[in-house]
Every structure is written in C-alpha cells, then in structure tokens.
Design a protein around this motif. Structure first.
Motif, mmCIF file in Angstrom:
data_model
loop_
_atom_site.group_PDB
_atom_site.id
_atom_site.type_symbol
_atom_site.label_atom_id
_atom_site.label_comp_id
_atom_site.label_asym_id
_atom_site.label_seq_id
_atom_site.Cartn_x
_atom_site.Cartn_y
_atom_site.Cartn_z
ATOM 1 N N ALA A 1 -56.448 -33.670 -6.372
ATOM 2 C CA ALA A 1 -56.130 -33.378 -4.970
ATOM 3 C C ALA A 1 -57.088 -34.025 -3.980
ATOM 4 O O ALA A 1 -56.662 -34.579 -2.963
ATOM 5 C CB ALA A 1 -56.088 -31.871 -4.757
ATOM 6 N N ARG A 2 -58.387 -33.988 -4.263
ATOM 7 C CA ARG A 2 -59.351 -34.537 -3.305
ATOM 8 C C ARG A 2 -59.146 -36.043 -3.123
ATOM 9 O O ARG A 2 -59.121 -36.549 -1.995
ATOM 10 C CB ARG A 2 -60.782 -34.243 -3.768
ATOM 11 C CG ARG A 2 -61.825 -34.475 -2.691
ATOM 12 C CD ARG A 2 -63.147 -33.851 -3.060
ATOM 13 N NE ARG A 2 -63.724 -34.465 -4.263
ATOM 14 C CZ ARG A 2 -64.928 -34.168 -4.732
ATOM 15 N NH1 ARG A 2 -65.668 -33.263 -4.120
ATOM 16 N NH2 ARG A 2 -65.404 -34.761 -5.812
ATOM 17 N N LEU A 3 -58.963 -36.741 -4.241
ATOM 18 C CA LEU A 3 -58.702 -38.181 -4.181
ATOM 19 C C LEU A 3 -57.362 -38.457 -3.495
ATOM 20 O O LEU A 3 -57.258 -39.338 -2.633
ATOM 21 C CB LEU A 3 -58.691 -38.770 -5.598
ATOM 22 C CG LEU A 3 -58.249 -40.228 -5.741
ATOM 23 C CD1 LEU A 3 -59.206 -41.160 -4.999
ATOM 24 C CD2 LEU A 3 -58.151 -40.616 -7.206
ATOM 25 N N SER A 4 -56.336 -37.685 -3.869
ATOM 26 C CA SER A 4 -55.005 -37.882 -3.296
ATOM 27 C C SER A 4 -55.008 -37.675 -1.788
ATOM 28 O O SER A 4 -54.390 -38.436 -1.038
ATOM 29 C CB SER A 4 -53.996 -36.930 -3.958
ATOM 30 O OG SER A 4 -53.866 -37.213 -5.333
ATOM 31 N N ILE A 5 -55.730 -36.641 -1.334
ATOM 32 C CA ILE A 5 -55.795 -36.359 0.107
ATOM 33 C C ILE A 5 -56.512 -37.487 0.840
ATOM 34 O O ILE A 5 -56.094 -37.902 1.930
ATOM 35 C CB ILE A 5 -56.480 -34.996 0.365
ATOM 36 C CG1 ILE A 5 -55.555 -33.857 -0.090
ATOM 37 C CG2 ILE A 5 -56.848 -34.828 1.840
ATOM 38 C CD1 ILE A 5 -56.227 -32.494 -0.157
ATOM 39 N N SER A 6 -57.584 -38.019 0.246
ATOM 40 C CA SER A 6 -58.310 -39.125 0.890
ATOM 41 C C SER A 6 -57.424 -40.362 1.014
ATOM 42 O O SER A 6 -57.474 -41.081 2.017
ATOM 43 C CB SER A 6 -59.593 -39.460 0.113
ATOM 44 O OG SER A 6 -59.290 -40.083 -1.113
#
Length: 300
Positions: free
Chosen positions: A23-28
C-alpha cells in the motif's frame, strides 16, 4: 461471539490487503500520477474530480496488481530475505491461489476504470503491468539490466496522469516520462547498495556492475546528473504546454545538487549508510520536484 470474531477478522483482512498490494509504495505511485494529472489539466470542473477519482482508484488497482503478481513469482525468493520473509505469501498468510485471484480481479478492475478515463490511459496502464510483471520481475535474478527494464514501468505513472487529463501523449507527457525514467537509476541503485547482502541471498542482480564498487558509484553520479538535466528541460520552452519558469528551474537545480551531493558522498564513503541517505534524498527529490512543477503552474 460472532460479532467479536468479525471485529477481529476485518482488520486482519485489511492488513493482508495492505501488505500484498504494498500500500505505501502503491500510494506513492498514485500520488505521482495525480501530480501528472494536475499538471496536464487546463481547468477544473465537476468532471475533473470524477476523472481524478477514477484515476486514483484505477491506478491503485493496477499498481497493487503488479505488486501481487510480483510477490507470487518471487514467493520462494522473498522467504530467503530478511526484508521480505514476513510478506503474506512466504509467511503463509495468503495462499498463492487467493493471491492470483486478487491480482486478476485488481487487473481487470484497474484496466476497466482506467479505460473509463480514456483508452490511452488504460493502454499505458496495461503496458506498465506487463513490463513490471513479465519482464522486470524475472530479469532481477538474471541480469543487472533488470533495473533498466524496470525503469520503463516505473516512469509511466507521472506521465500517465498527463495522459489521463488530456487524452493525449505528446512532448509534455514524454518529458515527464524522461524525468522519472532517469531518476529511477540512482534511486534503485541506492536501494540495491544498502540492501546488497539481503538481495544476494535471493540472487538478485540490482547494481550495474553486480558489486558495490567505484564503477557503480560513478554510474549513480552520472544518472543523477542526467536526472537534473532532464528535470529542467521544461524551462527552455521546447515542451509545449509543460513549462517551467526560470525561478522554478533554479529551485529544481538546487534540489538536484542536493541529491548529487549525496551521490558524491556515496562515491567517497562507499558504505551502506551513505546509500540509505541517498535513497531517502532521492525520494524527497522527486516529491519536491513534482510540487515545484505544480506550484509553478498555478503561480505564473
């Protein structure tokens, strides 16, 4: 009793989804796409907000699907590395079959939503997931050129936002692509450097020479310089509606020198700490660059 079980299971399912879609990578990545969208949009109206919402949801589905497929392919290798051994698949929290179903659902959903934005956006989304899953992922254990191949899907999100806003791929979207393309190299080689021993356990070839040597450090400096040069192209008036004022170009250059300082520091010190600092600065650089581009658009 049943109510308590539901309360407990919900966050568990959510946390599994967060982990498997990174999620963190996807959101960035989605934020990068939003930046491109804001740059490409000529004026805001009610439809713009709807398009932006579709882009965010569709973009997350596509990036999430790429991450799911990546983890399915690398399940056994992830189990070998300290950084990844607790991911849902190697830890046995999610079955490969369920992960595959989730990946397919996210892909179909993501492509459908991006197609509703416009066909070109869906096409570039499809190219991105194909290159990431079927080219970059298997090449990671074969050759350092995997980073070059991975730089293509990695550079698509920024320009994808412009295509979503305009329905057109031209010099503007191409320039955004080039900026993020060159940026990928110092960023990922910095990661490959400070996680070298962990990657080695899984047989991943992430550094251009395969080693933490001066040649790798020099290439990091070389591509950092190219990133800075690519980032100020819009200041020279060759890039259509994508334009950067001279003041903003100076700010971008100063940000670039900040990143270059840490690239040179890695060349001098040749250690894990210097590589980690460069990775953090590189993330800050691309984020601040996008902010400068956007602020420049609305202030001029």
């Amino acid at each position: 009793m049943s109510s308590n079980n539901n309360t407990i299971s919900q966050p568990t399912l959510f946390s599994k989804f967060v982990a498997i879609t990174k999620a963190r990578l996807s959101i960035s990545v989605v934020i990068s796409t939003v930046a491109g969208f804001v740059l490409g949009l000529e004026y805001w109206n009610q439809n713009s907000w709807i398009t932006l919402l579709l882009l965010v949801v569709g973009g997350y589905c596509m990036v999430g699907a790429s991450n799911v497929f990546n983890q399915i392919i690398e399940k056994d290798l992830d189990a070998l590395m300290d950084r990844t051994k607790n991911r849902p698949l190697p830890a046995g929290l999610i079955s490969t079959q369920n992960a595959l179903i989730l990946g397919i659902v996210l892909t179909v959903l993501g492509l459908s939503i991006l197609f509703a934005v416009n066909p070109k956006t869906a096409m570039f989304g499809a190219i991105s997931i194909f290159m990431y899953v079927f080219l970059y992922t298997p090449l990671k254990t074969k050759t350092p050129l995997s980073v070059f191949v991975g730089a293509f899907p990695g550079a698509i999100p920024f320009m994808l936002g412009w295509v979503a806003a305009t329905g057109h791929f031209g010099i503007e979207a191409g320039t955004l692509f080039i900026v993020q393309f060159f940026w990928q190299f110092p960023h990922f080689w910095a990661i490959g450097w400070f996680l070298y021993e962990d990657y080695e356990k899984a047989g991943f070839f992430m550094l251009p020479t395969g080693k933490k040597d001066k040649k790798t450090a020099f290439q990091i400096i070389f591509y950092t310089i190219w990133t800075i040069l690519a980032s100020i192209i819009p200041a020279f008036g060759f890039t259509g509606k994508l334009f950067l004022t001279k003041i903003s170009a100076v700010i971008v250059v100063l940000l670039g020198f900040w990143m270059l300082y840490y690239a040179l520091k890695l060349y001098r010190e040749m250690d894990k700490m210097a590589a980690r600092k460069l990775m953090i600065v590189s993330v800050s650089y691309i984020t601040l660059l996008q902010i400068v581009y956007i602020v420049d658009k609305f202030l001029r």
